[in-house]
Design an enzyme around this catalytic site. Structure first.
Site, PDB file in Angstrom:
ATOM      1  N   TYR A   1      29.221  25.412   1.943  1.00  0.00           N
ATOM      2  CA  TYR A   1      28.121  25.762   2.844  1.00  0.00           C
ATOM      3  C   TYR A   1      26.890  24.917   2.528  1.00  0.00           C
ATOM      4  O   TYR A   1      26.315  24.278   3.412  1.00  0.00           O
ATOM      5  CB  TYR A   1      27.805  27.254   2.716  1.00  0.00           C
ATOM      6  CG  TYR A   1      26.722  27.716   3.653  1.00  0.00           C
ATOM      7  CD1 TYR A   1      26.967  27.814   5.020  1.00  0.00           C
ATOM      8  CD2 TYR A   1      25.449  28.053   3.181  1.00  0.00           C
ATOM      9  CE1 TYR A   1      25.968  28.232   5.895  1.00  0.00           C
ATOM     10  CE2 TYR A   1      24.456  28.468   4.043  1.00  0.00           C
ATOM     11  CZ  TYR A   1      24.712  28.554   5.394  1.00  0.00           C
ATOM     12  OH  TYR A   1      23.726  28.961   6.251  1.00  0.00           O
TER      13      TYR A   1
ATOM     14  N   LYS B   1      25.273  22.104   4.988  1.00  0.00           N
ATOM     15  CA  LYS B   1      23.927  22.308   5.544  1.00  0.00           C
ATOM     16  C   LYS B   1      22.984  21.192   5.085  1.00  0.00           C
ATOM     17  O   LYS B   1      22.083  20.779   5.817  1.00  0.00           O
ATOM     18  CB  LYS B   1      23.390  23.682   5.129  1.00  0.00           C
ATOM     19  CG  LYS B   1      23.974  24.840   5.945  1.00  0.00           C
ATOM     20  CD  LYS B   1      23.477  24.776   7.387  1.00  0.00           C
ATOM     21  CE  LYS B   1      23.769  26.052   8.163  1.00  0.00           C
ATOM     22  NZ  LYS B   1      23.293  25.997   9.546  1.00  0.00           N
TER      23      LYS B   1
END
Ligand SMILES: [Zn+2]
Length: 656
Positions: free
Chosen positions: A553, A557
């Site tokens: 993640y 991101k």
């Protein structure tokens, strides 16, 4: 045309005003009779005032109400005797007329009575129905229309030449109607305008309207002028940048952003390619009151400069003859006929563009039928001008105030079916934006049922699907001005040594590549945004403060964050700005079920309440907070800001 009267339905309406409401709605249901505020109805009633004295009251349709959805409060009660007497005055200016009607209305808060109120008052019948029926307009706008109308109706109707609605028309009818009317008179035709029917009974008056219009329809059928075919036209592939460029030009000439709704149905395309389109489309509207929404003529092709020069010419020519000085409206078209795009409607709201499209759909039928009778001829443009630049309309414009901040603009929100994405859709809708919600969840299509929302189910890892979604967005609204990149996934926590290749790839595909694909598909459109393109990236606190077990993640991101920063560098020359929000601990999303929340809170030895507010400000951050920031980042407050990264997280100790 058939009567839609239904005894069971009618029984739900009580009293003479109730039946007036019912039959008005029946008229409104048939678009070939009335369109968007065209047409009006009334009933004359005897009522006792507070002193027990009987008075005659005219209940007439109020402005701002549509017949299709009208209710009893949509009728303005005016003093019949007084209003009828007004017709005998030698003259009455529009502002005076408006004043007299307003001061002789008997209910505080009633809508303004229709501009055709005096005309309703002078007709002696209890119920009066008035429409702008397509069939009657086709006949009266054909060669010798006047004579054709007399041939169709004989003594059944009184025929009135074209006079603009308002006092002059009412005063003329007050003199002419008693002269022409006979025992067999059941209606009145206003040439190039519409038709009236009247009777003592609601049903009878309504059904007379149906009969009068049916007579015109039968006449057209008999003259082989009813169903007019057009050579079949198949639409070329929709080119979204062609439409967006056209919208850009039109908005530039208007001086403010307009939406553009394209329709390449066989009917519109066939008409746009009609061999005589240059003559039949450039004569004038079906009835002058369309002009308020459509302007007098559609633009042919995409020559916006040519259209605006011609429009200025029309204004100058007619303004010289006008009694009062006039202020020119913007010179941008509201309609275009194009051999590739078909029909394009322009307006500040999605509702406006849908109305323009519907008006022209009917106009095409009216024109083709009159053509089949020997030649479509619209009124001279001075009549159109009188309506477009009517004092009452100019006054309305001055009163209108400023539109919402994003009126005429389009936003695309990805991952819009729930959580922050859905909140973004709402934040943009509240600001007058036309919004396209994109999500892989099919529920996106029906997330909102309103004209300024289009929901498209789409897998954003599929480049072709994204192209199709952007085509659909531009076809409906004309472009993409603002883009909110919100779609993303949060893979389950895994230590680096345990990360499965598939999971890693999937995080990169959704959180990075999908955004790249959407940005690529939108770049050309954002460049054409009338006020400059804007992109908002929904990032994450994990970018500046990554977490244990969240490598996929955090890394994905962070990659998106760099992508946004490079876009700010590359796209600044195209006047596109791109800013990022880093939210944290937003728990009102689908990700966070009550159980997950409870278990996370427990892991930190906190209550759920404490856990939700575990930030410097001890405040709960919700989707709406992030969405409001996203919308503001697209607005004037951030007009001079690009490449910013703004946290919406209540303050994070690690980052201060
Ligand atoms: Zn009318």
């Amino acid at each position: 045309m058939k009567s839609l009267w239904n005894d069971a339905e009618a029984a739900q309406f009580s009293g003479p005003l109730g039946l007036r409401v019912y039959t008005s709605r029946l008229l409104g249901r048939d678009r070939s009779l009335v369109l968007h505020g065209g047409g009006n109805t009334s009933v004359k009633l005897r009522e006792k005032n507070l002193f027990g004295e009987e008075e005659e009251i005219l209940y007439v349709k109020g402005s701002g109400w549509d017949l299709e959805t009208i209710e009893a409060p949509g009728f303005a009660p005016v003093k019949l005797d007084y209003v009828r007497r007004l017709a005998s005055l030698p003259s009455l200016s529009d502002p005076q007329m408006v004043n007299e009607l307003a001061t002789h209305t008997l209910r505080a808060g009633a809508p303004a009575p229709s501009v055709e109120t005096i005309l309703h008052a002078i007709l002696p019948h209890r119920y009066v129905d008035h429409t702008h029926a397509d069939a009657v307009l086709s006949v009266s706008n054909a060669p010798a229309g006047d004579q054709r109308i007399r041939d169709i109706y004989g003594g059944k109707v009184v025929v009135i030449p074209y006079i603009m609605a308002g006092f002059d028309l009412a005063a003329y009818c007050a003199r002419e109607f008693p002269q022409q009317a006979t025992k067999s008179t059941v209606g009145m035709v206003l040439l190039s305008h519409g038709v009236f029917s009247f009777a003592a009974d609601a049903r009878e008056s309504y059904e007379l309207m149906i009969e009068l219009v049916s007579m015109a329809e039968r006449y057209l059928e008999a003259k082989k002028a009813w169903s007019i075919g057009l050579p079949s036209a198949s639409a070329p592939a929709f080119k979204r940048e062609v439409a967006a460029k056209l919208r850009h030009e039109v908005s530039r000439v208007a001086g403010f952003p307009l939406l553009c709704r394209c329709n390449d149905s066989a009917r519109f395309l066939g008409f746009a390619r009609h061999p005589d389109v240059a003559r039949i489309s450039q004569s004038g509207p079906a009835t002058p009151d369309h002009v308020i929404r459509t302007k007098p003529l559609p633009m042919l092709g995409r020559d916006v400069a040519g259209f605006s020069a011609a429009y200025r010419g029309y204004f100058e020519k007619n303004a010289q003859q006008a009694k009062a000085p006039k202020t020119i409206l913007d010179a941008a078209p509201r309609m275009a006929l194009d051999t590739e795009l078909g029909f394009a409607a322009f307006g500040r709201t999605a509702k406006d563009t849908a109305i323009v499209e519907e008006l022209y759909e009917h106009t095409i039928e009216v024109i083709l039928r009159a053509e089949a009778l020997g030649g479509w001829r619209a009124l001279e443009d001075r009549h159109t001008f009188d309506i477009e630049y009517w004092d009452l309309e100019q006054a309305k414009l001055k009163k209108a105030g400023s539109p919402p901040v994003f009126a005429g603009e389009v936003a695309v929100v990805t991952g819009a079916a729930s959580g922050i994405g859905k909140a973004c859709v709402e934040a943009f809708l509240r600001r007058g934006t036309a919004v396209v919600g994109v999500d892989r969840n099919p529920a996106i299509a029906d997330l909102f049922r309103r004209q300024d929302y289009l929901g498209i189910a789409c897998d954003l890892t599929d480049a072709k699907a994204i192209q199709a979604a952007m085509d659909a967005a531009v076809k409906r609204f004309g472009g993409v001005d603002m883009l909110v990149l919100n779609a993303g996934i949060f893979p389950s926590s895994q230590a680096i040594k345990d990360i499965a290749a598939e999971m890693w790839k999937n995080a990169m595909a959704v959180n990075v590549e999908a955004n790249l694909l959407v940005m690529q598909a939108c770049h050309g459109l954002l460049k054409l945004a009338p006020r400059g393109g804007r992109v908002v990236v929904i990032g994450s606190k994990n970018v500046p403060a990554p977490g244990i077990g969240a490598a996929a993640y955090s890394a994905s991101k962070a990659a998106l964050n760099q992508l946004a920063r490079v876009a700010a560098l590359e796209w600044a020359k195209d006047s596109i700005r791109i800013n990022t929000i880093h939210p944290n601990a937003v728990y009102d999303t689908a990700l966070w079920t009550d159980e997950v929340l409870a278990s996370r809170a427990k892991a930190y030895n906190l209550t759920v309440e404490q856990y939700k507010k575990n930030n410097l400000l001890k405040t709960e951050v919700v989707s709406k907070d992030v969405a409001e920031m996203a919308a503001e980042m697209c607005g004037p407050l951030f007009a001079k800001t690009t490449a910013a990264q703004v946290p919406v997280d209540g303050g994070t100790e690690k980052l201060v």
